[in-house]
Design a protein around this motif. Structure first.
Motif, PDB file in Angstrom:
ATOM      1  N   PRO A  18      -5.437   9.795  14.609  1.00  0.00           N
ATOM      2  CA  PRO A  18      -5.737  10.221  13.245  1.00  0.00           C
ATOM      3  C   PRO A  18      -4.635  10.769  12.255  1.00  0.00           C
ATOM      4  O   PRO A  18      -3.869  11.558  13.325  1.00  0.00           O
TER       5      PRO A  18
ATOM      6  N   ASP B 197      -4.889   9.587   3.005  1.00  0.00           N
ATOM      7  CA  ASP B 197      -6.415   9.825   2.499  1.00  0.00           C
ATOM      8  C   ASP B 197      -7.352   8.849   3.108  1.00  0.00           C
ATOM      9  O   ASP B 197      -8.499   8.297   2.701  1.00  0.00           O
TER      10      ASP B 197
ATOM     11  N   ARG C  99      -1.585  -1.096  -5.472  1.00  0.00           N
ATOM     12  CA  ARG C  99      -2.628  -1.846  -6.840  1.00  0.00           C
ATOM     13  C   ARG C  99      -2.363  -1.181  -7.937  1.00  0.00           C
ATOM     14  O   ARG C  99      -2.628  -1.887  -9.303  1.00  0.00           O
TER      15      ARG C  99
ATOM     16  N   THR D 226      -0.137   6.256  -1.402  1.00  0.00           N
ATOM     17  CA  THR D 226      -0.468   7.312  -0.455  1.00  0.00           C
ATOM     18  C   THR D 226      -0.283   7.003   0.855  1.00  0.00           C
ATOM     19  O   THR D 226       0.212   6.076   1.339  1.00  0.00           O
TER      20      THR D 226
ATOM     21  N   PRO E  74      -1.381   3.843  15.012  1.00  0.00           N
ATOM     22  CA  PRO E  74      -1.525   5.454  14.962  1.00  0.00           C
ATOM     23  C   PRO E  74      -3.061   5.770  15.276  1.00  0.00           C
ATOM     24  O   PRO E  74      -4.069   4.973  15.213  1.00  0.00           O
TER      25      PRO E  74
ATOM     26  N   ASN F 147       1.163  -2.432   5.549  1.00  0.00           N
ATOM     27  CA  ASN F 147       0.563  -1.055   5.769  1.00  0.00           C
ATOM     28  C   ASN F 147      -0.850  -1.066   5.038  1.00  0.00           C
ATOM     29  O   ASN F 147      -1.840  -0.240   5.528  1.00  0.00           O
TER      30      ASN F 147
ATOM     31  N   GLY G 110       0.644  -1.162  -0.048  1.00  0.00           N
ATOM     32  CA  GLY G 110      -0.039  -0.012  -0.018  1.00  0.00           C
ATOM     33  C   GLY G 110       0.594   1.083   0.094  1.00  0.00           C
ATOM     34  O   GLY G 110       0.423   2.056   1.059  1.00  0.00           O
TER      35      GLY G 110
ATOM     36  N   THR H 108      -8.824  -7.684   3.431  1.00  0.00           N
ATOM     37  CA  THR H 108      -7.689  -6.633   3.299  1.00  0.00           C
ATOM     38  C   THR H 108      -6.998  -6.410   4.570  1.00  0.00           C
ATOM     39  O   THR H 108      -5.913  -6.748   4.721  1.00  0.00           O
TER      40      THR H 108
END
Ligand SMILES: NC(=O)c1ccc[n+]([C@@H]2O[C@H](COP(=O)([O-])OP(=O)(O)OC[C@H]3O[C@@H](n4cnc5c(N)ncnc54)[C@H](OP(=O)(O)O)[C@@H]3O)[C@@H](O)[C@H]2O)c1
Length: 286
Positions: free
Chosen positions: A184, A188, A38, A16, A182, A87, A13, A110
């Protein structure tokens, strides 16, 4: 780890957010990287900047064949895998009744099974190397959940449970595992990546609706900086004794502490009930 102290990373991933920030930081740090996405063409700019040390590979973590191919490609390009970063993932917001069965299964595919797929593909290599570090991107919701994140947080809780056991299974083999939690962060996650319930039930407006409003409100101004998170992850990977759990951001840190306090308080209240369920002989021996 390779002889010259430069590590080989495999990150899922990387288009972004955290994955992208970490990919850039790892390469700037001088390590080698197979960045996966992807749509790998999204990584062209990064790969062109570091033609010797970076390679882009197509990977949807729910596709076992692509997972195997990405691992093979990493070995072919750099000869080893020192760090795997699981990730790839995304949120699903809605009360349990509001989200569809298909949304639930896709999210677990996922966030949980995708990570399990890559861990299982990489472990034989790390066992052979007698070294390696697996970072599993959970969330603070994977330790202290939010209303509206039953499925997303549930998948992350499951990932944490898997990680805890694997941590102990592979520690004697020279392999480390770290769960990353984490709060916030400005990625994205709330924007394009957040999957929203397909139906809405009025009864959940004051609970789930409130949390959704909070998410929409903080979109674009989340306190966490993914570039700083990337530096923290590099620091952890290079530390002698990396933690099982790494909390990122003050929001997550405070939530984590609050949960431990409430767990301890509840345990104290119900201690006697717990103890009373053992056989008398077991009680005498404990
Ligand atoms: N940002 C936060 O506030 C926050 C907080 C706690 C945890 N997290 C976790 O951090 C991780 C990264 O998210 P982010 O915040 O960086 O959000 P992001 O910017 O939306 O990045 C999510 C990444 O996951 C990828 N992805 C999703 N499904 C995938 C699949 N089936 N196979 C491969 N890649 C897939 C996306 O690829 P595409 O570009 O192809 O969609 C994208 O690269 C996630 O696991 C998330 O749960 C984020």
């Amino acid at each position: 780890m390779s002889n010259n102290n430069k590590k080989v990373w495999l990150i899922t991933g990387s288009s972004t957010g955290f994955g992208r920030s970490l990919a850039e930081a790892v390469l700037a740090h001088g390590d080698s990287l197979v960045a996966t996405a992807r749509k790998p063409e999204q990584l062209n700019e990064l790969i062109n900047k570091y033609p010797e040390s970076a390679k882009a590979v197509r990977l949807d973590v729910t596709n076992q064949l692509e997972v195997k191919a990405a691992v093979d490609d990493t070995l072919e390009a750099f000869g080893r895998i020192d760090v795997l970063v699981n990730n790839a993932g995304y949120g699903l917001i809605g009360a349990l009744e509001e989200v569809s069965d298909e949304q639930i299964r896709r999210n677990f595919e996922t966030n949980l099974f995708g990570a399990i797929n890559t861990i299982r593909a990489v472990l034989p290599i790390m066992r052979q190397q007698k070294s390696g570090h697996i970072l599993n991107m959970s969330a603070i919701a994977g330790f202290s959940n939010e209303l509206g994140f039953s499925i997303y947080g549930g998948a992350k809780f499951a990932l944490e449970g898997v990680s805890e056991a694997v941590y102990g299974e592979v520690a004697p083999l020279g392999i480390k595992v770290t769960i990353v939690e984490p709060g916030p962060f400005r990625t994205d996650f709330i924007g394009r990546s957040l999957d929203r319930a397909e139906t809405s039930i009025d009864d959940y407006q004051k609970t789930v609706g409130k949390f959704l409003q909070f998410l929409d409100k903080i979109e674009g101004s989340q306190p966490g900086d993914p570039d700083k998170a990337a530096q923290a992850l590099i620091q952890v990977v290079n530390s002698k004794n990396p933690p099982l759990r790494l909390v990122l951001g003050k929001y997550a840190y405070n939530k984590f502490r609050k949960k431990i306090k409430s767990l301890t308080a509840e345990l104290d209240v119900w201690e006697q009930i717990a103890a009373n369920t053992d056989f008398e002989t077991a009680k005498a021996n404990s």
